[in-house]
Design a protein around this motif. Structure first.
Motif, PDB file in Angstrom:
ATOM      1  N   ALA A   1       0.841  -1.197   0.000  1.00 52.61           N
ATOM      2  CA  ALA A   1       0.000   0.000   0.000  1.00 52.61           C
ATOM      3  C   ALA A   1       0.871   1.240   0.000  1.00 52.61           C
ATOM      4  O   ALA A   1       0.622   2.212  -0.704  1.00 52.61           O
ATOM      5  CB  ALA A   1      -0.948  -0.025   1.207  1.00 52.61           C
ATOM      6  N   GLU A   2       1.913   1.168   0.806  1.00 49.78           N
ATOM      7  CA  GLU A   2       2.823   2.338   0.869  1.00 49.78           C
ATOM      8  C   GLU A   2       3.504   2.537  -0.471  1.00 49.78           C
ATOM      9  O   GLU A   2       3.666   3.665  -0.934  1.00 49.78           O
ATOM     10  CB  GLU A   2       3.863   2.121   1.966  1.00 49.78           C
ATOM     11  CG  GLU A   2       3.298   2.230   3.376  1.00 49.78           C
ATOM     12  CD  GLU A   2       4.334   1.919   4.426  1.00 49.78           C
ATOM     13  OE1 GLU A   2       5.502   1.542   4.048  1.00 49.78           O
ATOM     14  OE2 GLU A   2       4.069   2.101   5.619  1.00 49.78           O
ATOM     15  N   ALA A   3       3.896   1.432  -1.083  1.00 51.16           N
ATOM     16  CA  ALA A   3       4.585   1.537  -2.379  1.00 51.16           C
ATOM     17  C   ALA A   3       3.649   2.092  -3.429  1.00 51.16           C
ATOM     18  O   ALA A   3       4.022   2.918  -4.247  1.00 51.16           O
ATOM     19  CB  ALA A   3       5.101   0.166  -2.804  1.00 51.16           C
ATOM     20  N   ALA A   4       2.375   1.613  -3.374  1.00 51.33           N
ATOM     21  CA  ALA A   4       1.407   2.121  -4.356  1.00 51.33           C
ATOM     22  C   ALA A   4       1.192   3.601  -4.163  1.00 51.33           C
ATOM     23  O   ALA A   4       1.105   4.379  -5.116  1.00 51.33           O
ATOM     24  CB  ALA A   4       0.089   1.341  -4.228  1.00 51.33           C
TER      25      ALA A   4
ATOM     26  N   GLU B   1       4.131   5.445  -5.424  1.00 49.86           N
ATOM     27  CA  GLU B   1       4.142   5.458  -6.903  1.00 49.86           C
ATOM     28  C   GLU B   1       3.179   6.491  -7.411  1.00 49.86           C
ATOM     29  O   GLU B   1       3.447   7.206  -8.372  1.00 49.86           O
ATOM     30  CB  GLU B   1       3.761   4.054  -7.411  1.00 49.86           C
ATOM     31  CG  GLU B   1       3.784   3.914  -8.934  1.00 49.86           C
ATOM     32  CD  GLU B   1       5.164   4.058  -9.506  1.00 49.86           C
ATOM     33  OE1 GLU B   1       5.321   4.449 -10.709  1.00 49.86           O
ATOM     34  OE2 GLU B   1       6.183   3.807  -8.798  1.00 49.86           O
ATOM     35  N   ARG B   2       2.012   6.561  -6.702  1.00 52.21           N
ATOM     36  CA  ARG B   2       1.009   7.549  -7.149  1.00 52.21           C
ATOM     37  C   ARG B   2       1.568   8.960  -7.000  1.00 52.21           C
ATOM     38  O   ARG B   2       1.446   9.807  -7.887  1.00 52.21           O
ATOM     39  CB  ARG B   2      -0.267   7.381  -6.299  1.00 52.21           C
ATOM     40  CG  ARG B   2      -1.406   8.342  -6.716  1.00 52.21           C
ATOM     41  CD  ARG B   2      -2.558   8.217  -5.766  1.00 52.21           C
ATOM     42  NE  ARG B   2      -2.213   8.632  -4.433  1.00 52.21           N
ATOM     43  CZ  ARG B   2      -2.097   9.913  -4.088  1.00 52.21           C
ATOM     44  NH1 ARG B   2      -2.305  10.858  -4.953  1.00 52.21           N
ATOM     45  NH2 ARG B   2      -1.785  10.193  -2.817  1.00 52.21           N
TER      46      ARG B   2
ATOM     47  N   ALA C   1       4.193  14.235 -13.265  1.00 50.75           N
ATOM     48  CA  ALA C   1       3.260  14.948 -14.152  1.00 50.75           C
ATOM     49  C   ALA C   1       3.356  16.432 -13.927  1.00 50.75           C
ATOM     50  O   ALA C   1       3.362  17.239 -14.862  1.00 50.75           O
ATOM     51  CB  ALA C   1       1.837  14.451 -13.902  1.00 50.75           C
ATOM     52  N   ALA C   2       3.485  16.813 -12.615  1.00 54.17           N
ATOM     53  CA  ALA C   2       3.601  18.244 -12.312  1.00 54.17           C
ATOM     54  C   ALA C   2       4.892  18.796 -12.885  1.00 54.17           C
ATOM     55  O   ALA C   2       4.941  19.895 -13.442  1.00 54.17           O
ATOM     56  CB  ALA C   2       3.541  18.451 -10.805  1.00 54.17           C
TER      57      ALA C   2
END
Length: 649
Positions: A43-46, A49-50, A57-58
């Motif tokens: 979950a932390e990795a996801a 990654e997000r 993107a920024a």
């Protein structure tokens, strides 16, 4: 791989546990915890990654925005540079570099199309301007006026601003007159026909427009050469006119050295060829005319001179020398012939001796005037002196002349009569009433004769004195007999002494070409027993020294302390004579109201030096006017005068 490794490890542990009871439960709990931990990590990795993708993107959005802003900035910069007006000079390179950098950045930023094309066109324009200005600068550096003129024209065509060309145009305005001056100097240098004046004018013009002295050094040197050339040509022309060989040769050498007109030098060379035989003839004539003359060689040289084409004026002198030499030879032959005749002359015949002496004297004079050396005349001159002395010896070493004056008015009034009678030119009779008639012989008798007749028999004695002999002439007789008149005469009727003086200077003048003469005069009187210097008689004071008669080592009689004066002319010696006469002691007697009371002696010394041989001769003439000599009774003097008369006689 990590997950697989963990699973394999778990399975191995499960197998090892088997039927372990509580051990199995512990493993299960541990596995459950492990699974929870893994899920949490996932979950932390996801989440990470997000967030990462959001950040990326920024960042991408920011980068795109920045790139767009940069692109706009670069485009604006490019457009600004393109829009700037074109410059020239040193800034153009920087302008081109800036434009190229802006184009590159724009292209990297993705700018294309019209903006890039305009920028590249601008770059080409700037590059063209740069090349134009480079040519202008190079032409200015080279001081190449034609290249600068062309470069300025091209630059103007290329659109170089006038302000950028102002300096070049000012430089051109300054250099154009210099260029013109240089071209003029170069044309004069390369043309080979420049004159000194043309080059001087061109150099002056070059200096006026500011050309440096160092640059003009070449033309200053050329000017010196041109001046030397003109000088050489002038000297050469002068030497050609004079046709003097040595100066002409030197002038040709100088003219060749400085590059004078070759045609003129060639013409001068022809003259040298013409003049060399002439010059040789001239030198031969000069050599033969100098020193002892060889008549035969000189005659041949004169003929050679004529053959060489010398003008008569150039060998006339040589012909004169030859003529004189031939005359010398003729005179020498004449002297030899005359000497031969004189050796046989009768030495007892006065007339024959006189003729021989005169003939030999004329031959000597003619030979000397012809230029015969003195050494060649020695024998003849000695023979002439021998003949002269022989004549004098025949007359007698001591000659006595008798002169009888007419009776004076006083004597006639007293009744005196003439008792003398000349019976010839050398004999005299005296009629004495008491003693009878007596006859006397003399060397000459004058009754009374003229002053000239009396002197004529004394004239040759002057020549003897000039020849180095001692001569004495004195007058003896009673008071009033005419001694002083015979010796000195009266104004307009000169006596023996004045005539001797004139004859002396005549003889010395006739021989002055052969001899240098020194004539001195002195006068003294013997008064009673005293010698008195008549030229120093009036001097007073203790400085006046007594006169003493001495004989020197050569046997010559000299008078110590007497005044001797050098006399260069008849007038000088005559004036000396008059001064001495004024000092003579005179007293009246019954026989003569102005009787001379002293013996008067005039001493004339003649020193002669032969100009060629240096031989010195010393002669002397003594002219003595003795005091009156008579019986005391007849003179009528008494007391002191009587004592004086005794001492005088």
């Amino acid at each position: 791989k990590e997950k697989k490794a963990k699973k394999e490890k778990k399975e191995k542990k499960a197998e090892e546990g088997g039927d372990g009871g509580d051990g199995g439960e512990a493993v299960a709990a541990e596995e459950a915890q492990r699974q929870r931990d893994e899920e949490r990590k996932k979950a932390e990795a996801a989440e990470a990654e997000r967030k990462k993708k959001e950040a990326e993107a920024a960042a991408a959005a920011a980068a795109a925005a920045a790139a767009a802003a940069a692109k706009e900035q670069k485009l604006a910069n490019l457009q600004k540079i393109v829009a700037e007006p074109s410059s020239a000079g040193a800034d153009i390179e920087a302008q081109i570099a800036a434009l190229k950098a802006a184009i590159k950045e724009a292209q990297e930023a993705g700018i294309e199309g019209k903006d890039i094309e305009e920028a590249e066109a601008k770059a080409k324009e700037l590059k063209k301007l740069g090349k134009s200005m480079e040519k202008v600068a190079q032409a200015m550096a080279d001081k190449d006026v034609p290249a600068l003129q062309k470069a300025i024209g091209k630059a103007e065509e290329a659109g170089v601003p006038a302000s950028a060309l102002a300096e070049a145009k000012a430089f051109l305005a300054e250099e154009e007159p210099k260029c013109e001056a240089r071209e003029q100097l170069q044309a004069l240098r390369d043309g080979g026909a420049a004159t000194v004046e043309q080059l001087k004018e061109a150099i002056a013009k070059a200096k006026a427009v500011g050309i440096k002295k160092k640059e003009l050094a070449e033309y200053d040197g050329l000017l010196v050469k041109l001046e030397q050339r003109d000088q050489a040509e002038a000297q050469l022309k002068k030497a050609m006119e004079d046709r003097d060989l040595e100066p002409l040769k030197k002038a040709i050498e100088f003219a060749t050295e400085v590059g004078a007109d070759s045609k003129l030098i060639k013409k001068a060379g022809k003259i040298v060829k013409e003049e060399e035989p002439k010059q040789k003839a001239r030198e031969e004539l000069a050599r033969l005319c100098a020193g002892e003359v060889d008549a035969e060689a000189l005659r041949a040289a004169i003929e050679q001179a004529k053959t060489a084409g010398l003008q008569p004026a150039e060998y006339n002198q040589a012909e004169e020398v030859l003529k004189r030499e031939e005359e010398k030879q003729r005179c020498l032959a004449s002297i030899k012939a005359t000497l031969a005749e004189c050796t046989s002359v009768d030495m007892t015949d006065v007339d024959a001796l006189r003729d021989a002496k005169e003939k030999l004297g004329n031959a000597i004079k003619e030979a000397y005037e012809a230029g015969v050396p003195e050494t060649c005349l020695v024998d003849a001159d000695m023979r002439r002196k021998k003949l002269h002395n022989a004549i004098e010896d025949l007359k007698g070493s001591i000659r006595v002349f008798c002169r009888i004056r007419p009776l004076s008015k006083k004597e006639k009034d007293q009744g005196d009569t003439q008792i003398t009678n000349a019976t010839g030119t050398m004999t005299l009779d005296i009629d004495n009433k008491e003693e009878g008639k007596s006859t006397f012989s003399f060397d000459a008798v004058f009754t009374p004769g003229t002053q000239d007749e009396v002197f004529e028999d004394c004239r040759d004695l002057v020549q003897s004195a000039v020849d180095g002999y001692n001569v004495t002439i004195f007058a003896y007789g009673q008071t009033g007999a005419g001694k002083t008149f015979t010796m000195y005469g009266a104004p307009g009727n000169e006596g023996t002494t004045p005539k001797t003086i004139k004859e002396l200077y005549r003889v010395t003048a006739s021989q002055s070409a052969r001899f240098d003469y020194t004539i001195t005069g002195s006068m003294l009187e013997l008064y009673r027993n005293d010698l008195v210097d008549l030229l120093n008689k009036g001097a007073a004071g203790p400085s006046k020294k007594a006169l003493n008669i001495k004989m020197d080592k050569q046997g010559r009689i000299n008078i110590e302390n007497i005044v001797e004066e050098k006399c260069d002319s008849v007038e000088t010696l005559s004036a000396l004579l008059e001064r001495g006469m004024e000092q003579r002691t005179v007293a009246a007697t019954m026989m003569n109201s102005e009787s001379s009371r002293s013996h008067l002696v005039v001493i004339i010394k003649i020193d002669s030096v032969n100009r060629e041989t240096g031989e010195t001769l010393r002669g002397k003439i003594l002219m003595c006017d003795l005091a009156g000599s008579e019986r005391l009774k007849k003179s009528g003097v008494t007391e002191e005068m009587q004592k004086e008369a005794i001492e005088i006689n």
